[in-house]
Design a protein around this motif. Sequence first.
Motif, short mmCIF file in Angstrom:
data_model
loop_
_atom_site.label_atom_id
_atom_site.label_comp_id
_atom_site.label_asym_id
_atom_site.label_seq_id
_atom_site.Cartn_x
_atom_site.Cartn_y
_atom_site.Cartn_z
N MET A 1 0.84 -1.21 0.00
CA MET A 1 0.00 0.00 0.00
C MET A 1 0.88 1.25 0.00
O MET A 1 1.81 1.37 0.79
CB MET A 1 -0.88 -0.02 1.25
N SER A 2 0.60 2.16 -0.88
CA SER A 2 1.43 3.36 -0.99
C SER A 2 1.15 4.29 0.19
O SER A 2 0.10 4.19 0.83
CB SER A 2 1.12 4.08 -2.30
N PRO A 3 2.09 5.20 0.49
CA PRO A 3 1.88 6.13 1.62
C PRO A 3 0.61 6.95 1.47
O PRO A 3 -0.09 7.20 2.44
CB PRO A 3 3.13 7.02 1.57
N VAL A 4 0.32 7.35 0.23
CA VAL A 4 -0.86 8.19 0.02
C VAL A 4 -2.12 7.42 0.39
O VAL A 4 -3.01 7.92 1.09
CB VAL A 4 -0.94 8.66 -1.45
N GLU A 5 -2.19 6.19 -0.05
CA GLU A 5 -3.37 5.38 0.25
C GLU A 5 -3.50 5.14 1.75
O GLU A 5 -4.59 5.18 2.31
CB GLU A 5 -3.28 4.04 -0.47
N GLU A 6 -2.33 4.90 2.36
CA GLU A 6 -2.32 4.66 3.78
C GLU A 6 -2.93 5.84 4.53
O GLU A 6 -3.77 5.68 5.41
CB GLU A 6 -0.89 4.45 4.26
N GLU A 7 -2.51 7.04 4.08
CA GLU A 7 -2.99 8.24 4.76
C GLU A 7 -4.50 8.38 4.61
O GLU A 7 -5.21 8.70 5.55
CB GLU A 7 -2.28 9.46 4.19
N SER A 8 -5.00 8.11 3.41
CA SER A 8 -6.43 8.26 3.21
C SER A 8 -7.20 7.22 4.02
O SER A 8 -8.30 7.46 4.49
CB SER A 8 -6.77 8.16 1.72
N GLN A 9 -6.57 6.04 4.20
CA GLN A 9 -7.21 5.02 5.03
C GLN A 9 -7.33 5.49 6.48
O GLN A 9 -8.35 5.34 7.11
CB GLN A 9 -6.37 3.74 4.99
N ARG A 10 -6.24 6.12 6.95
CA ARG A 10 -6.25 6.58 8.33
C ARG A 10 -7.32 7.67 8.51
O ARG A 10 -8.02 7.70 9.51
CB ARG A 10 -4.87 7.09 8.72
N ALA A 11 -7.41 8.54 7.51
CA ALA A 11 -8.40 9.61 7.61
C ALA A 11 -9.81 9.02 7.67
O ALA A 11 -10.69 9.50 8.37
CB ALA A 11 -8.26 10.57 6.45
N ASN A 12 -10.04 7.94 6.91
CA ASN A 12 -11.36 7.33 6.89
C ASN A 12 -11.72 6.73 8.24
O ASN A 12 -12.88 6.69 8.62
CB ASN A 12 -11.40 6.21 5.83
N ALA A 13 -10.70 6.26 8.95
CA ALA A 13 -10.97 5.62 10.23
C ALA A 13 -11.59 6.61 11.21
O ALA A 13 -12.47 6.25 11.98
CB ALA A 13 -9.69 5.05 10.81
N ALA A 14 -11.16 7.88 11.16
CA ALA A 14 -11.77 8.88 12.03
C ALA A 14 -13.01 9.43 11.32
O ALA A 14 -13.97 8.72 11.11
CB ALA A 14 -10.78 9.99 12.33
N LEU A 15 -12.97 10.69 10.93
CA LEU A 15 -14.09 11.27 10.19
C LEU A 15 -13.64 11.50 8.74
O LEU A 15 -12.50 11.89 8.52
CB LEU A 15 -14.50 12.60 10.81
N PRO A 16 -14.52 11.28 7.80
CA PRO A 16 -14.14 11.55 6.40
C PRO A 16 -13.82 13.02 6.23
O PRO A 16 -14.39 13.87 6.92
CB PRO A 16 -15.39 11.17 5.61
N ARG A 17 -12.92 13.32 5.30
CA ARG A 17 -12.57 14.73 5.05
C ARG A 17 -13.80 15.51 4.60
O ARG A 17 -14.58 15.01 3.81
CB ARG A 17 -11.51 14.79 3.95
N GLY A 18 -13.93 16.71 5.14
CA GLY A 18 -15.03 17.56 4.73
C GLY A 18 -16.34 17.27 5.44
O GLY A 18 -17.34 17.94 5.21
N PHE A 19 -16.33 16.26 6.31
CA PHE A 19 -17.57 15.86 6.99
C PHE A 19 -18.12 16.99 7.86
O PHE A 19 -19.30 17.34 7.78
CB PHE A 19 -17.30 14.62 7.85
#
Lengths: 177, 115
Positions: A1-19
């Motif tokens: 998994m690339s770093p970028v994907e990893e970061e977006s995964q972590r963001a999803n675990a909390a609240l989605p961006r822009g929520f």
Amino acid sequence: MSPVEEESQRANAALPRGFAGLWLLLLALWIVFNASVAPAILFVGLLAATAIAWIFTTRTAVWSGVLLTPGTLFHFLAYTGVFVIELVKANLNMLRYVYAPRIDIHPGIVKINLRLRSPIGRLALANSIALTPGSLVMDIDEDALFIHWLDVRTTDPEQATEMIAGAFDKHLGKVFG
Amino acid sequence: MAETIGSIIILAGAFFHFSAGVGLLRMPDTYTRIQAGTKASTLGNILVLAGLGFYHPDWALKLLVVAYFVLLTNPLSSHALSRAAHAIRIPMAPSTVVDALTERNAARAEKSGSS
């Protein structure tokens, strides 16, 4: 998994961006429509706002670029100010054309550059252009907008961009990216 | 007093709506007519809503939301109309000086034809 994907995964675990931004907007609309903050109404509003904001921020990327910061807010207000002035100017211009004894215009479709990347920023820019002096968005490309111009003053894309979109571009870029 | 101010603002809005109608009749082709209709009627709508706000101050926030909806939807419909008109090749006025969209379409057709 690339770093970028990893970061977006972590963001999803909390609240989605822009929520948070979308959630606040929806809740504010709900309260305005009901003109009441009675517990029952507020509860339904909270539930609906959470559900809709959740679905929209997890299923589409449209809202993810809009982050709520003081800078965003300031540029949104500045944009609104610029927009109102342009809208009034557009109307006075239109009145001049409409009531002129002979309508002397040189319409045409010109191409201008599109610097905004996010879909919602593009929507805002296209809508603003449609309401400003003598211009109307006809079509959209990857990096260009085709504008119907009531009185063509230049066909050079660079100059046309500055004349049509220059006033909005800066603020919208700061708000929507 | 508030009602007088409200009435004057609504009257101004009505004037812009009337101008939009005159523009629809006087402009030379479809696209310029769409432009006349879009702009004047948007400001007309907002002025009427603002005038209504003076009559019913407690409606102010709802009227503001309605104004935003008008701002969002009015340009969209004019865009859809003009785009459709161009797609079925409704002619432009003789005074038209440039048409970058037709050039783009022609270039695109040539590209897909040659590849």
